[in-house]
Scaffold this motif. Structure first.
Motif, PDB file in Angstrom:
ATOM      1  N   ALA A 162      46.017  29.309  -2.019  1.00  0.00           N
ATOM      2  CA  ALA A 162      47.246  28.669  -2.486  1.00  0.00           C
ATOM      3  C   ALA A 162      47.837  27.724  -1.456  1.00  0.00           C
ATOM      4  N   ALA A 163      47.613  27.984  -0.178  1.00  0.00           N
ATOM      5  CA  ALA A 163      48.142  27.106   0.864  1.00  0.00           C
ATOM      6  C   ALA A 163      47.174  25.964   1.094  1.00  0.00           C
ATOM      7  N   PHE A 164      47.726  24.767   1.468  1.00  0.00           N
ATOM      8  CA  PHE A 164      46.828  23.635   1.695  1.00  0.00           C
ATOM      9  C   PHE A 164      45.972  23.888   2.930  1.00  0.00           C
ATOM     10  N   SER A 165      44.683  23.562   2.807  1.00  0.00           N
ATOM     11  CA  SER A 165      43.766  23.811   3.923  1.00  0.00           C
ATOM     12  C   SER A 165      42.858  22.643   4.210  1.00  0.00           C
ATOM     13  N   GLY A 166      42.689  21.751   3.224  1.00  0.00           N
ATOM     14  CA  GLY A 166      41.856  20.574   3.447  1.00  0.00           C
ATOM     15  C   GLY A 166      40.373  20.866   3.315  1.00  0.00           C
ATOM     16  N   ALA A 167      39.584  19.821   3.093  1.00  0.00           N
ATOM     17  CA  ALA A 167      38.122  19.863   3.103  1.00  0.00           C
ATOM     18  C   ALA A 167      37.525  20.787   2.043  1.00  0.00           C
ATOM     19  N   SER A 168      38.290  21.133   0.995  1.00  0.00           N
ATOM     20  CA  SER A 168      37.765  21.932  -0.118  1.00  0.00           C
ATOM     21  C   SER A 168      37.181  23.267   0.333  1.00  0.00           C
ATOM     22  N   ASN A 169      37.813  23.899   1.312  1.00  0.00           N
ATOM     23  CA  ASN A 169      37.306  25.174   1.808  1.00  0.00           C
ATOM     24  C   ASN A 169      37.571  26.299   0.816  1.00  0.00           C
ATOM     25  N   LEU A 170      36.555  27.118   0.566  1.00  0.00           N
ATOM     26  CA  LEU A 170      36.672  28.305  -0.273  1.00  0.00           C
ATOM     27  C   LEU A 170      37.243  27.967  -1.653  1.00  0.00           C
ATOM     28  N   VAL A 171      36.683  26.940  -2.275  1.00  0.00           N
ATOM     29  CA  VAL A 171      37.093  26.521  -3.615  1.00  0.00           C
ATOM     30  C   VAL A 171      35.950  26.822  -4.582  1.00  0.00           C
ATOM     31  N   ARG A 190      39.953  38.810   1.332  1.00  0.00           N
ATOM     32  CA  ARG A 190      39.963  38.164   2.643  1.00  0.00           C
ATOM     33  C   ARG A 190      41.366  37.687   3.013  1.00  0.00           C
ATOM     34  N   ASP A 191      42.357  38.298   2.382  1.00  0.00           N
ATOM     35  CA  ASP A 191      43.781  38.094   2.699  1.00  0.00           C
ATOM     36  C   ASP A 191      44.276  36.683   2.440  1.00  0.00           C
ATOM     37  N   PHE A 192      43.693  35.990   1.468  1.00  0.00           N
ATOM     38  CA  PHE A 192      44.209  34.685   1.071  1.00  0.00           C
ATOM     39  C   PHE A 192      45.215  34.841  -0.062  1.00  0.00           C
ATOM     40  N   ARG A 193      46.257  34.003  -0.018  1.00  0.00           N
ATOM     41  CA  ARG A 193      47.057  33.774  -1.218  1.00  0.00           C
ATOM     42  C   ARG A 193      46.224  32.889  -2.123  1.00  0.00           C
ATOM     43  N   VAL A 194      46.259  33.166  -3.431  1.00  0.00           N
ATOM     44  CA  VAL A 194      45.315  32.518  -4.340  1.00  0.00           C
ATOM     45  C   VAL A 194      46.059  31.760  -5.440  1.00  0.00           C
ATOM     46  N   SER A 195      45.466  30.651  -5.867  1.00  0.00           N
ATOM     47  CA  SER A 195      45.953  29.975  -7.061  1.00  0.00           C
ATOM     48  C   SER A 195      44.767  29.662  -7.967  1.00  0.00           C
ATOM     49  N   VAL A 196      45.041  29.585  -9.268  1.00  0.00           N
ATOM     50  CA  VAL A 196      44.039  29.118 -10.221  1.00  0.00           C
ATOM     51  C   VAL A 196      44.579  27.833 -10.837  1.00  0.00           C
ATOM     52  N   GLN A 197      43.669  26.910 -11.097  1.00  0.00           N
ATOM     53  CA  GLN A 197      44.086  25.593 -11.567  1.00  0.00           C
ATOM     54  C   GLN A 197      43.116  25.078 -12.618  1.00  0.00           C
ATOM     55  N   GLU A 198      43.673  24.526 -13.664  1.00  0.00           N
ATOM     56  CA  GLU A 198      42.872  23.896 -14.705  1.00  0.00           C
ATOM     57  C   GLU A 198      41.940  22.845 -14.086  1.00  0.00           C
ATOM     58  N   TYR A 199      40.666  22.896 -14.442  1.00  0.00           N
ATOM     59  CA  TYR A 199      39.693  21.910 -13.964  1.00  0.00           C
ATOM     60  C   TYR A 199      39.686  20.739 -14.938  1.00  0.00           C
ATOM     61  N   ILE A 200      40.045  19.552 -14.435  1.00  0.00           N
ATOM     62  CA  ILE A 200      40.050  18.366 -15.282  1.00  0.00           C
ATOM     63  C   ILE A 200      38.610  17.881 -15.438  1.00  0.00           C
ATOM     64  N   ILE A 201      38.100  17.945 -16.665  1.00  0.00           N
ATOM     65  CA  ILE A 201      36.702  17.590 -16.906  1.00  0.00           C
ATOM     66  C   ILE A 201      36.574  16.067 -16.927  1.00  0.00           C
ATOM     67  N   SER A 202      36.183  15.543 -15.792  1.00  0.00           N
ATOM     68  CA  SER A 202      36.059  14.096 -15.628  1.00  0.00           C
ATOM     69  C   SER A 202      35.357  13.817 -14.316  1.00  0.00           C
ATOM     70  N   LEU A 203      34.562  12.752 -14.275  1.00  0.00           N
ATOM     71  CA  LEU A 203      33.952  12.311 -13.014  1.00  0.00           C
ATOM     72  C   LEU A 203      34.723  11.144 -12.417  1.00  0.00           C
ATOM     73  N   GLU A 204      35.851  10.788 -13.055  1.00  0.00           N
ATOM     74  CA  GLU A 204      36.719   9.724 -12.529  1.00  0.00           C
ATOM     75  C   GLU A 204      37.657  10.342 -11.498  1.00  0.00           C
TER      76      GLU A 204
END
Length: 352
Positions: A162-171, A190-204
């Protein structure tokens, strides 16, 4: 001091390891020839310690936050530093917490405001805030327990810290609730705060930079459309589902629909330095931001090559009261790779 350096702004970049944000800022400022550049890192193997173009580099011992800040302040005084840039996520966190110490010394911190940094520290909350202010966002939810997945129905979805971490780590990408539950358990274990997010189906997919003056005035924006046909730019791929890496490559052009929305986001957040926004255009042409970071980007130097040198523009505006003339971007493809360097064992940097 050498006469050629007398009128140069001295910038200290804290964190100059290979592939770091610090080196992106360094390359951008080196390009102009208008800065005296100082670098620091806590690893003797940090690539930047051996890079041509720094006027001085320091190897720092690993220490707690308080000792680290004290040592950075000591170097700032010694080198008569005018501006200080964080070159890594951890450095960003530490400097942001202690910004008042540097402001007292008259040192410009190359950071967004404390309010914006705090606002962006939680992915779900920042997107909820934007949604409440009329900006289209993917559905995003904080997950404090597995029960919080109940009622979430936007699949496929992305599961990430849930916290910003950069570089798409652990996504991770989950196609259904069962997979989402698995990844939530993994991250929570692994003691992370977690978020779930809708995946926008697009390659744009785009990475967008917006820079704002301390007053909030927009100084400019630029968008790079990512391409995903090179391994370097992909962190994970599941069929046609893609998670980008921190090594963006792609096309810089006049993507006005994207930059206009990004500037609206910056104004809504009251951004006061650099803001990096990642998002996708859906099939209707609506731009959905899925990641917002209150700092410079891993594509900072690519943008500088295009003629939009974000750290230079901001430093000149803030320290020299100078508006850098805006020029048309050099439209085209911006590619990247690794560079290599040999350092004999006996030439490793010693602690300063």
């Amino acid at each position: 001091m050498n006469s050629s350096l007398k009128n140069k702004i001295t910038v200290l970049i804290a964190g100059i390891g290979g592939g770091s944000l610090g080196l992106e800022i360094f390359k951008s400022l080196r390009q102009t020839g208008e800065y005296r550049l100082i670098g620091t890192d806590v690893s003797e193997k940090a690539y930047g310690l051996y890079e041509d173009g720094f006027d001085r580099t320091y190897l720092l011992k690993r220490m707690d936050d308080k000792e680290y800040i004290s040592r950075i302040l000591e170097i700032c005084r010694k080198e008569k530093v005018n501006a200080l840039a964080p070159g890594a996520e951890e450095t960003h966190r530490i400097l942001s917490k202690h910004r008042n110490l540097f402001e007292r010394e008259g040192i410009l911190l190359m950071l967004n405001s404390e309010e914006v940094v705090e606002h962006c520290s939680n992915k779900a909350k920042i997107l909820k805030f934007l949604g409440e202010n009329g900006i289209f966002v993917p559905e995003t939810r904080d997950i404090l327990s597995e029960a919080d997945l109940e009622g979430f129905s936007k699949f496929p979805c992305v599961v990430k810290p849930a916290a910003f971490s950069g570089a798409s780590n652990l996504v991770f990408i989950a196609e259904n609730k069962e997979e989402a539950r698995f990844f939530v358990r993994y991250l929570m274990g692994r003691d992370f705060r977690v978020s779930v997010q809708e995946y926008i189906i697009s390659l744009e997919e785009y990475t967008v930079g917006v820079i704002s003056a301390p007053s909030g005035q927009i100084l400019g924006s630029i968008a790079l459309k990512r391409f995903h046909d090179h391994k370097l730019s992909i962190m994970a791929k599941y069929g046609d589902r893609i998670i980008s890496s921190g090594w963006s490559q792609g096309l810089i052009d006049d993507f006005s629909k994207v930059t206009e929305q990004a500037e609206r986001i910056a104004k809504t957040l009251k951004s006061k330095w650099a803001l990096n926004i990642q998002g996708r255009l859906d099939e209707k042409g609506t731009f959905y931001p899925f990641e917002i970071n209150p700092r410079h980007s891993g594509t900072t130097y690519l943008r500088a090559l295009a003629g939009f040198n974000e750290p230079h523009i901001l430093l000149q505006y803030c320290l020299n009261d100078r508006v850098v003339e805006s020029k048309p971007f050099k439209k085209g493809y911006y590619l990247r790779s690794f560079s290599e360097k040999y350092i004999p064992k006996e030439n490793l940097k010693n602690y300063d």
